[in-house]
Scaffold this motif. Structure first.
Motif, PDB file in Angstrom:
ATOM      1  N   SER A 268      16.594 -36.623  -5.582  1.00 14.09           N
ATOM      2  CA  SER A 268      16.242 -35.308  -6.218  1.00 14.09           C
ATOM      3  C   SER A 268      15.338 -34.353  -6.398  1.00 14.09           C
ATOM      4  CB  SER A 268      15.179 -36.546  -7.699  1.00 14.09           C
ATOM      5  OG  SER A 268      16.094 -37.163  -8.234  1.00 14.09           O
ATOM      6  N   PRO A 269      16.087 -33.104  -5.758  1.00 10.49           N
ATOM      7  CA  PRO A 269      15.309 -32.079  -5.323  1.00 10.49           C
ATOM      8  C   PRO A 269      14.843 -30.777  -6.459  1.00 10.49           C
ATOM      9  CG  PRO A 269      17.533 -31.554  -5.398  1.00 10.49           C
ATOM     10  CD  PRO A 269      17.631 -32.946  -5.878  1.00 10.49           C
ATOM     11  N   PRO A 270      13.245 -31.114  -5.965  1.00 14.50           N
ATOM     12  CA  PRO A 270      13.205 -29.561  -7.781  1.00 14.50           C
ATOM     13  C   PRO A 270      14.278 -28.392  -8.125  1.00 14.50           C
ATOM     14  CG  PRO A 270      11.548 -29.519  -5.627  1.00 14.50           C
ATOM     15  CD  PRO A 270      12.913 -30.399  -4.832  1.00 14.50           C
ATOM     16  N   THR A 271      14.058 -28.610  -9.508  1.00 12.36           N
ATOM     17  CA  THR A 271      14.765 -27.750  -9.875  1.00 12.36           C
ATOM     18  C   THR A 271      14.346 -26.927 -10.930  1.00 12.36           C
ATOM     19  OG1 THR A 271      15.257 -29.367 -11.766  1.00 12.36           O
ATOM     20  CG2 THR A 271      15.971 -29.402 -10.694  1.00 12.36           C
ATOM     21  N   TRP A 272      14.631 -25.617 -11.818  1.00 19.53           N
ATOM     22  CA  TRP A 272      14.609 -24.420 -12.030  1.00 19.53           C
ATOM     23  C   TRP A 272      13.776 -24.803 -13.256  1.00 19.53           C
ATOM     24  CZ3 TRP A 272      12.999 -20.046 -10.343  1.00 19.53           C
ATOM     25  CH2 TRP A 272      12.260 -19.082 -11.094  1.00 19.53           C
ATOM     26  N   PRO A 273      12.603 -24.250 -13.459  1.00 15.61           N
ATOM     27  CA  PRO A 273      11.916 -25.166 -14.767  1.00 15.61           C
ATOM     28  C   PRO A 273      13.074 -24.343 -15.679  1.00 15.61           C
ATOM     29  CG  PRO A 273      10.271 -23.704 -14.046  1.00 15.61           C
ATOM     30  CD  PRO A 273      10.995 -23.032 -12.877  1.00 15.61           C
ATOM     31  N   GLY A 274      13.209 -25.726 -16.632  1.00 12.80           N
ATOM     32  CA  GLY A 274      14.412 -25.277 -17.834  1.00 12.80           C
ATOM     33  C   GLY A 274      15.604 -26.150 -17.744  1.00 12.80           C
ATOM     34  N   PHE A 275      16.204 -26.074 -16.180  1.00  9.01           N
ATOM     35  CA  PHE A 275      17.205 -26.783 -15.443  1.00  9.01           C
ATOM     36  C   PHE A 275      17.529 -28.376 -15.356  1.00  9.01           C
ATOM     37  CE2 PHE A 275      19.314 -23.185 -13.198  1.00  9.01           C
ATOM     38  CZ  PHE A 275      18.982 -22.307 -14.192  1.00  9.01           C
ATOM     39  N   PRO A 276      18.382 -28.863 -15.889  1.00 11.92           N
ATOM     40  CA  PRO A 276      18.816 -30.491 -15.520  1.00 11.92           C
ATOM     41  C   PRO A 276      18.184 -31.147 -14.334  1.00 11.92           C
ATOM     42  CG  PRO A 276      20.784 -29.692 -15.349  1.00 11.92           C
ATOM     43  CD  PRO A 276      20.027 -28.606 -16.267  1.00 11.92           C
ATOM     44  N   GLU A 277      17.606 -32.376 -13.842  1.00 14.68           N
ATOM     45  CA  GLU A 277      17.129 -32.749 -13.026  1.00 14.68           C
ATOM     46  C   GLU A 277      19.194 -33.107 -12.164  1.00 14.68           C
ATOM     47  OE1 GLU A 277      14.844 -35.834 -13.439  1.00 14.68           O
ATOM     48  OE2 GLU A 277      13.271 -34.551 -13.841  1.00 14.68           O
TER      49      GLU A 277
ATOM     50  N   TYR B 217      10.288 -24.306   3.797  1.00 14.28           N
ATOM     51  CA  TYR B 217      11.099 -25.591   3.777  1.00 14.28           C
ATOM     52  C   TYR B 217      10.482 -26.648   3.631  1.00 14.28           C
ATOM     53  CZ  TYR B 217      10.277 -24.892   8.062  1.00 14.28           C
ATOM     54  OH  TYR B 217       9.575 -24.556   9.145  1.00 14.28           O
ATOM     55  N   ARG B 218       8.766 -26.722   3.991  1.00 13.33           N
ATOM     56  CA  ARG B 218       8.209 -27.790   4.656  1.00 13.33           C
ATOM     57  C   ARG B 218       8.320 -28.564   3.000  1.00 13.33           C
ATOM     58  NH1 ARG B 218       5.076 -23.983   5.758  1.00 13.33           N
ATOM     59  NH2 ARG B 218       2.882 -24.343   5.420  1.00 13.33           N
TER      60      ARG B 218
ATOM     61  N   ASP C 194       5.131 -30.277  -3.957  1.00 16.06           N
ATOM     62  CA  ASP C 194       4.118 -30.049  -5.054  1.00 16.06           C
ATOM     63  C   ASP C 194       5.164 -29.331  -5.730  1.00 16.06           C
ATOM     64  OD1 ASP C 194       2.729 -28.375  -6.851  1.00 16.06           O
ATOM     65  OD2 ASP C 194       1.105 -28.165  -5.694  1.00 16.06           O
ATOM     66  N   GLU C 195       6.059 -30.348  -7.049  1.00 18.27           N
ATOM     67  CA  GLU C 195       6.251 -29.291  -7.583  1.00 18.27           C
ATOM     68  C   GLU C 195       6.107 -27.673  -8.064  1.00 18.27           C
ATOM     69  OE1 GLU C 195      10.181 -30.034 -11.923  1.00 18.27           O
ATOM     70  OE2 GLU C 195       8.686 -31.659 -10.860  1.00 18.27           O
ATOM     71  N   THR C 196       4.868 -28.120  -8.679  1.00 14.76           N
ATOM     72  CA  THR C 196       5.287 -26.803  -9.311  1.00 14.76           C
ATOM     73  C   THR C 196       4.145 -25.862  -8.933  1.00 14.76           C
ATOM     74  OG1 THR C 196       3.864 -28.189 -11.048  1.00 14.76           O
ATOM     75  CG2 THR C 196       3.104 -26.062 -11.288  1.00 14.76           C
ATOM     76  N   ARG C 197       3.906 -25.843  -7.455  1.00 17.22           N
ATOM     77  CA  ARG C 197       3.696 -24.855  -6.739  1.00 17.22           C
ATOM     78  C   ARG C 197       5.218 -24.937  -5.947  1.00 17.22           C
ATOM     79  NH1 ARG C 197       1.167 -25.873  -0.546  1.00 17.22           N
ATOM     80  NH2 ARG C 197       0.858 -23.103   0.622  1.00 17.22           N
ATOM     81  N   TYR C 198       5.837 -25.351  -5.977  1.00 13.89           N
ATOM     82  CA  TYR C 198       6.871 -25.033  -5.219  1.00 13.89           C
ATOM     83  C   TYR C 198       7.911 -24.037  -5.789  1.00 13.89           C
ATOM     84  CZ  TYR C 198      11.779 -25.115  -2.238  1.00 13.89           C
ATOM     85  OH  TYR C 198      12.735 -24.284  -1.964  1.00 13.89           O
TER      86      TYR C 198
END
Length: 228
Positions: free
Chosen positions: A3-12, A105-106, A112-116
């Motif tokens: 479950s990688p972070p996704t661009w805000p608004g994109f589906p998980e 990449y770390r 931290d999804e918001t930071r990333y």
């Protein structure tokens, strides 16, 4: 990453079993995701449209070849500039694939999804122009978006983080996407994994997209080979 972070608004990204060893004696999985999920390649058609290249039409020689992995460490919302690229090693040659690795990449930043996904560093105008002038064949990075956040609509959607209005003369909207993809320079984003072991190296790279008909982008596995 399941479950990688996704661009805000994109589906998980969703992964589920269709068949189970315990019940069915075999396993088969279903994956549902956006073409921009996890490590992915953006074809020109993502922003340029018209008769521009889709992922299916990307020549294989465009997504393979000699690459430099530039160590350009950046913190939250910092700018990646032409001066940064000029000072980095190995030196970029015409026809190189250029990876710009900021440290994003770390794992601790991914966590931290918001930071990333919101506070990442990004390329500004002179860096984009520098890459085009140098003749980069493809550009990859460990950040989720090649453009600096101030060159995206994030500025308007998160006023709690972006406390000043974007100066569109300094930060034209999506300048990096239009500047690179408009010159037929594909972009790879969210480069993670073991890229940290290759900082400052010149390597051979292959990054093949899936053959998605009309695809604007595709998940991709980037493989690097060191020359003997």
């Amino acid at each position: 990453y399941d479950s990688p972070p996704t661009w805000p608004g994109f589906p998980e990204v969703k992964i589920r079993n269709l068949l189970h060893h315990a019940k069915d004696g075999i396993c088969a999985k279903e994956i549902t995701c956006c073409t921009h999920a996890s490590t992915h390649i953006d074809a020109p058609w993502h922003f340029i449209g018209g008769n521009s290249l889709t992922v299916v039409k990307l020549p294989l020689e465009m997504v393979t070849g000699s690459a430099v992995v530039l160590n350009i460490a950046k913190n939250d919302l910092e700018e990646i500039t032409a001066a940064d690229l000029e000072a980095a090693t190995p030196k970029v040659k015409k026809g190189d694939i250029v990876f710009i690795i900021t440290g994003w990449y770390r794992d601790e930043i991914w966590a931290d999804e918001t930071r990333y996904m919101i506070k990442f560093p990004g390329l500004v105008k002179d860096a984009v122009d520098w890459l085009v002038a140098k003749g980069a064949k493809m550009v990859g990075t460990d950040i989720p978006c090649i453009d600096h956040p101030y060159q995206t609509p994030l500025v308007d959607s998160r006023p709690d983080i972006f406390t000043k209005k974007a100066d569109r003369e300094k930060f034209p909207l999506f300048y990096a996407y239009y500047g690179l993809l408009g010159k037929n320079i594909p972009i790879i984003e969210l480069v993670v994994g073991e890229v940290g072991k290759l900082l400052g190296e010149r390597v051979e790279v292959a990054a093949f997209p899936l053959k998605i008909r009309g695809g604007d982008a595709s998940p991709v596995r980037v493989v690097a080979f060191k020359k003997e």
